[in-house]
Design a protein around this motif. Structure first.
Motif, PDB file in Angstrom:
ATOM      1  N   THR A  16       4.638 -19.503  -2.503  1.00 18.67           N
ATOM      2  CA  THR A  16       3.333 -19.011  -2.060  1.00 18.67           C
ATOM      3  C   THR A  16       3.518 -17.998  -0.932  1.00 18.67           C
ATOM      4  O   THR A  16       4.476 -18.061  -0.166  1.00 18.67           O
ATOM      5  CB  THR A  16       2.439 -20.158  -1.558  1.00 18.67           C
ATOM      6  OG1 THR A  16       3.062 -20.795  -0.426  1.00 18.67           O
ATOM      7  CG2 THR A  16       2.213 -21.189  -2.646  1.00 18.67           C
ATOM      8  N   LYS A  17       2.574 -17.074  -0.845  1.00 18.67           N
ATOM      9  CA  LYS A  17       2.568 -16.078   0.226  1.00 18.67           C
ATOM     10  C   LYS A  17       1.214 -16.072   0.920  1.00 18.67           C
ATOM     11  O   LYS A  17       0.193 -16.429   0.324  1.00 18.67           O
ATOM     12  CB  LYS A  17       2.875 -14.683  -0.329  1.00 18.67           C
ATOM     13  CG  LYS A  17       4.304 -14.511  -0.844  1.00 18.67           C
ATOM     14  CD  LYS A  17       4.534 -13.086  -1.309  1.00 18.67           C
ATOM     15  CE  LYS A  17       5.932 -12.908  -1.893  1.00 18.67           C
ATOM     16  NZ  LYS A  17       6.961 -13.003  -0.841  1.00 18.67           N
ATOM     17  N   MET A  18       1.232 -15.642   2.180  1.00 19.20           N
ATOM     18  CA  MET A  18      -0.009 -15.534   2.931  1.00 19.20           C
ATOM     19  C   MET A  18      -0.833 -14.356   2.419  1.00 19.20           C
ATOM     20  O   MET A  18      -0.322 -13.420   1.812  1.00 19.20           O
ATOM     21  CB  MET A  18       0.293 -15.384   4.425  1.00 19.20           C
ATOM     22  CG  MET A  18       0.946 -16.614   5.040  1.00 19.20           C
ATOM     23  SD  MET A  18       1.272 -16.379   6.795  1.00 19.20           S
ATOM     24  CE  MET A  18       2.072 -17.938   7.197  1.00 19.20           C
ATOM     25  N   ALA A  28      -4.449  -1.404   1.397  1.00 19.09           N
ATOM     26  CA  ALA A  28      -4.157  -2.834   1.542  1.00 19.09           C
ATOM     27  C   ALA A  28      -5.228  -3.514   2.385  1.00 19.09           C
ATOM     28  O   ALA A  28      -5.797  -2.903   3.303  1.00 19.09           O
ATOM     29  CB  ALA A  28      -2.789  -3.036   2.180  1.00 19.09           C
ATOM     30  N   LEU A  29      -5.484  -4.774   2.073  1.00 17.03           N
ATOM     31  CA  LEU A  29      -6.398  -5.604   2.853  1.00 17.03           C
ATOM     32  C   LEU A  29      -5.617  -6.820   3.324  1.00 17.03           C
ATOM     33  O   LEU A  29      -5.141  -7.623   2.506  1.00 17.03           O
ATOM     34  CB  LEU A  29      -7.601  -6.041   2.019  1.00 17.03           C
ATOM     35  CG  LEU A  29      -8.602  -4.954   1.640  1.00 17.03           C
ATOM     36  CD1 LEU A  29      -8.156  -4.232   0.377  1.00 17.03           C
ATOM     37  CD2 LEU A  29      -9.999  -5.542   1.420  1.00 17.03           C
ATOM     38  N   ASP A  30      -5.460  -6.929   4.622  1.00 18.17           N
ATOM     39  CA  ASP A  30      -4.671  -7.958   5.294  1.00 18.17           C
ATOM     40  C   ASP A  30      -3.188  -7.841   4.924  1.00 18.17           C
ATOM     41  O   ASP A  30      -2.821  -7.314   3.871  1.00 18.17           O
ATOM     42  CB  ASP A  30      -5.209  -9.366   5.024  1.00 18.17           C
ATOM     43  CG  ASP A  30      -6.447  -9.668   5.866  1.00 18.17           C
ATOM     44  OD1 ASP A  30      -6.634  -9.031   6.916  1.00 18.17           O
ATOM     45  OD2 ASP A  30      -7.227 -10.567   5.470  1.00 18.17           O
ATOM     46  N   SER A  31      -2.359  -8.321   5.837  1.00 18.12           N
ATOM     47  CA  SER A  31      -0.918  -8.097   5.671  1.00 18.12           C
ATOM     48  C   SER A  31      -0.119  -9.387   5.780  1.00 18.12           C
ATOM     49  O   SER A  31       1.029  -9.372   6.208  1.00 18.12           O
ATOM     50  CB  SER A  31      -0.428  -7.092   6.724  1.00 18.12           C
ATOM     51  OG  SER A  31      -0.683  -7.549   8.040  1.00 18.12           O
ATOM     52  N   GLY A  32      -0.712 -10.499   5.353  1.00 18.47           N
ATOM     53  CA  GLY A  32       0.021 -11.751   5.405  1.00 18.47           C
ATOM     54  C   GLY A  32       1.256 -11.763   4.536  1.00 18.47           C
ATOM     55  O   GLY A  32       2.293 -12.301   4.916  1.00 18.47           O
ATOM     56  N   GLY A  33       1.159 -11.183   3.332  1.00 14.21           N
ATOM     57  CA  GLY A  33       2.298 -11.148   2.418  1.00 14.21           C
ATOM     58  C   GLY A  33       2.553  -9.760   1.892  1.00 14.21           C
ATOM     59  O   GLY A  33       3.072  -9.598   0.789  1.00 14.21           O
ATOM     60  N   LEU A  34       2.206  -8.749   2.668  1.00 16.22           N
ATOM     61  CA  LEU A  34       2.269  -7.369   2.181  1.00 16.22           C
ATOM     62  C   LEU A  34       3.698  -6.854   2.088  1.00 16.22           C
ATOM     63  O   LEU A  34       4.179  -6.474   1.016  1.00 16.22           O
ATOM     64  CB  LEU A  34       1.421  -6.472   3.082  1.00 16.22           C
ATOM     65  CG  LEU A  34       1.254  -5.017   2.659  1.00 16.22           C
ATOM     66  CD1 LEU A  34       0.678  -4.906   1.259  1.00 16.22           C
ATOM     67  CD2 LEU A  34       0.363  -4.283   3.663  1.00 16.22           C
ATOM     68  N   ALA A  35       4.412  -6.828   3.200  1.00 16.57           N
ATOM     69  CA  ALA A  35       5.770  -6.279   3.195  1.00 16.57           C
ATOM     70  C   ALA A  35       6.712  -7.118   2.334  1.00 16.57           C
ATOM     71  O   ALA A  35       7.562  -6.582   1.620  1.00 16.57           O
ATOM     72  CB  ALA A  35       6.305  -6.183   4.621  1.00 16.57           C
ATOM     73  N   SER A  36       6.560  -8.431   2.374  1.00 16.06           N
ATOM     74  CA  SER A  36       7.468  -9.308   1.635  1.00 16.06           C
ATOM     75  C   SER A  36       7.244  -9.257   0.123  1.00 16.06           C
ATOM     76  O   SER A  36       8.055  -9.780  -0.638  1.00 16.06           O
ATOM     77  CB  SER A  36       7.320 -10.753   2.123  1.00 16.06           C
ATOM     78  OG  SER A  36       5.998 -11.217   1.917  1.00 16.06           O
ATOM     79  N   SER A  37       6.158  -8.615  -0.312  1.00 13.76           N
ATOM     80  CA  SER A  37       5.855  -8.517  -1.745  1.00 13.76           C
ATOM     81  C   SER A  37       6.212  -7.172  -2.342  1.00 13.76           C
ATOM     82  O   SER A  37       6.145  -7.005  -3.563  1.00 13.76           O
ATOM     83  CB  SER A  37       4.356  -8.774  -1.973  1.00 13.76           C
ATOM     84  OG  SER A  37       3.969 -10.049  -1.531  1.00 13.76           O
ATOM     85  N   HIS A  55      -5.806 -13.544  13.011  1.00 14.14           N
ATOM     86  CA  HIS A  55      -5.023 -14.756  12.796  1.00 14.14           C
ATOM     87  C   HIS A  55      -3.716 -14.446  12.061  1.00 14.14           C
ATOM     88  O   HIS A  55      -3.651 -13.539  11.226  1.00 14.14           O
ATOM     89  CB  HIS A  55      -5.839 -15.798  12.043  1.00 14.14           C
ATOM     90  CG  HIS A  55      -6.823 -16.506  12.918  1.00 14.14           C
ATOM     91  ND1 HIS A  55      -7.884 -17.235  12.419  1.00 14.14           N
ATOM     92  CD2 HIS A  55      -6.919 -16.592  14.275  1.00 14.14           C
ATOM     93  CE1 HIS A  55      -8.582 -17.745  13.435  1.00 14.14           C
ATOM     94  NE2 HIS A  55      -8.013 -17.370  14.555  1.00 14.14           N
ATOM     95  N   PHE A  56      -2.693 -15.231  12.392  1.00 16.84           N
ATOM     96  CA  PHE A  56      -1.315 -14.940  11.987  1.00 16.84           C
ATOM     97  C   PHE A  56      -1.156 -14.731  10.493  1.00 16.84           C
ATOM     98  O   PHE A  56      -0.434 -13.823  10.048  1.00 16.84           O
ATOM     99  CB  PHE A  56      -0.395 -16.062  12.460  1.00 16.84           C
ATOM    100  CG  PHE A  56       1.053 -15.874  12.071  1.00 16.84           C
ATOM    101  CD1 PHE A  56       1.837 -14.943  12.726  1.00 16.84           C
ATOM    102  CD2 PHE A  56       1.618 -16.624  11.056  1.00 16.84           C
ATOM    103  CE1 PHE A  56       3.172 -14.757  12.371  1.00 16.84           C
ATOM    104  CE2 PHE A  56       2.944 -16.448  10.694  1.00 16.84           C
ATOM    105  CZ  PHE A  56       3.722 -15.507  11.358  1.00 16.84           C
ATOM    106  N   ASP A  57      -1.819 -15.567   9.677  1.00 15.84           N
ATOM    107  CA  ASP A  57      -1.621 -15.472   8.239  1.00 15.84           C
ATOM    108  C   ASP A  57      -2.215 -14.198   7.644  1.00 15.84           C
ATOM    109  O   ASP A  57      -1.983 -13.897   6.467  1.00 15.84           O
ATOM    110  CB  ASP A  57      -2.169 -16.713   7.520  1.00 15.84           C
ATOM    111  CG  ASP A  57      -3.613 -17.017   7.844  1.00 15.84           C
ATOM    112  OD1 ASP A  57      -4.045 -16.732   8.970  1.00 15.84           O
ATOM    113  OD2 ASP A  57      -4.319 -17.565   6.972  1.00 15.84           O
ATOM    114  N   HIS A  58      -2.931 -13.429   8.436  1.00 16.50           N
ATOM    115  CA  HIS A  58      -3.501 -12.160   7.968  1.00 16.50           C
ATOM    116  C   HIS A  58      -2.765 -10.943   8.530  1.00 16.50           C
ATOM    117  O   HIS A  58      -3.001  -9.827   8.077  1.00 16.50           O
ATOM    118  CB  HIS A  58      -4.985 -12.092   8.333  1.00 16.50           C
ATOM    119  CG  HIS A  58      -5.797 -13.145   7.646  1.00 16.50           C
ATOM    120  ND1 HIS A  58      -6.621 -12.882   6.576  1.00 16.50           N
ATOM    121  CD2 HIS A  58      -5.886 -14.483   7.867  1.00 16.50           C
ATOM    122  CE1 HIS A  58      -7.195 -14.005   6.174  1.00 16.50           C
ATOM    123  NE2 HIS A  58      -6.751 -14.988   6.941  1.00 16.50           N
TER     124      HIS A  58
END
Length: 257
Positions: A16-18, A28-37, A55-58
Motif C-alpha cells: 500500500t502507498k499513501m 498531481a494531487l497530494d504527494s503521499g506516494g507520488l515519488a515512490s510510484s 498531514h504527513f501522509d499527504h
C-alpha cells in the motif's frame, strides 16, 4: 482525462502507498506516494502539485520531489492554502529538516515554487480549472475539483469528515474520490479525526443527491488497510441502499473521463 491512483491508503506498507493522484501524467494531487510510484523521467513530467493539507501522509514524498527538481533544473509549482504552504515551509522544507527548496538552486529558478490559493476562487493550472473547497478536518484542509478543457471533472475530497457536502454547492463532478478511512465501528473516532466511515458517507451522499439531484461515480480513498475488508462489506450495503456505483480505490487504478 486520465486519473491514476498512485496511493490509495493512509498507511504505507509493501503493498500500500499513501494518498496521491496523477492526472494526465502532469498534474498531481497530494504527494503521499507520488515519488515512490514514478520513475525519474515520469517525475519530471509532473509540472504542478496540489496539496490538500499538511498531514504527513499527504506530503511524504514532497522532499524527494524537491531534491530531484533541484538537480534537473526544473521547477515544480506547488499550490495550496496559505496555511498549508506556511506549514510546509516551517516544518519540512525549512532549512533544517530539509533544504529550503523554494530558494535552491537559485531564488529565480527554485526547485519548488509556492502558489497560494483560496477556497471558492477558481484557478487555471496547466490547462485545468481547479476549484478548492473547504474540507472538514482538524487542520486547514481543502478538497479539489479539477475540470478539463473538455468539461470532464472529478472531485478529490482529501481528508474530510461529515458536513463537507454543505460547501459543495458550486461543484458538479462526474467522479467523486472520497475519504472513507475507517469501518463503522470507528464512527466516533472518525468524526473526532475528521474522516469518513461507510455510514457517515451514506449521509453525505444523501445530502449530495438532495443538493445536486444526482450521484456521481464514487471511488473511496484514504483507506486504512487493516480494515479494508470491513469497509468493503459495509460500503456494498450503502451502494445497494443508495443505488449508487461505489468502488474502493487501489494502487494503479485508472479512471478515464
Amino acid at each position: 482525462m486520465e486519473i491514476k491512483v498512485l496511493g490509495a491508503h493512509n498507511l504505507e506498507s509493501a503493498t500500500t502507498k499513501m494518498v496521491s493522484i496523477l492526472v494526465d501524467d502532469v498534474l498531481a494531487l497530494d504527494s503521499g506516494g507520488l515519488a515512490s510510484s514514478l520513475s525519474l523521467p515520469q517525475m519530471e513530467k509532473v509540472t504542478s502539485l496540489l496539496i490538500t493539507h499538511c498531514h504527513f501522509d499527504h506530503v511524504k514524498d514532497l522532499a524527494n520531489l524537491a531534491l530531484h527538481r533541484a538537480f534537473n533544473s526544473t521547477t515544480l509549482n506547488l499550490y495550496a492554502t496559505p496555511d498549508t504552504i506556511r506549514s510546509i515551509s516551517t516544518h519540512i522544507l525549512n532549512g533544517t529538516t530539509y533544504p529550503k527548496f523554494n530558494e535552491i538552486p537559485t531564488p529565480e529558478r527554485p526547485a519548488i515554487r509556492y502558489h497560494p490559493l483560496e477556497p471558492f476562487q477558481a484557478m487555471v493550472i496547466d490547462g485545468y480549472t481547479v476549484l478548492a473547497v473547504p474540507a472538514k478536518h482538524p487542520t486547514t484542509a481543502v478538497s479539489y475539483q479539477v475540470t478539463s478543457k473538455e468539461g470532464k471533472s472529478f472531485l478529490y475530497s482529501g481528508d474530510t469528515g461529515p458536513g463537507c457536502v454543505a460547501g459543495w454547492v458550486g461543484i458538479s463532478p462526474q467522479v467523486l474520490l472520497m475519504d472513507t478511512t475507517f469501518p463503522d465501528s470507528f464512527t466516533d473516532f472518525a468524526i473526532q479525526m475528521g474522516h469518513m466511515t461507510p455510514g457517515l458517507l451514506k449521509k453525505e451522499l444523501g445530502e449530495f443527491s438532495r443538493l445536486k439531484k444526482y450521484l456521481p461515480e464514487i471511488v473511496l480513498i484514504h483507506l486504512m488497510p487493516q480494515y479494508e475488508g470491513q469497509i468493503r462489506e459495509e460500503v456494498a450495503q450503502v451502494a445497494r441502499e443508495l443505488e449508487a456505483r461505489i468502488v474502493l480505490a487501489y494502487e494503479g487504478m485508472q479512471i478515464c473521463l
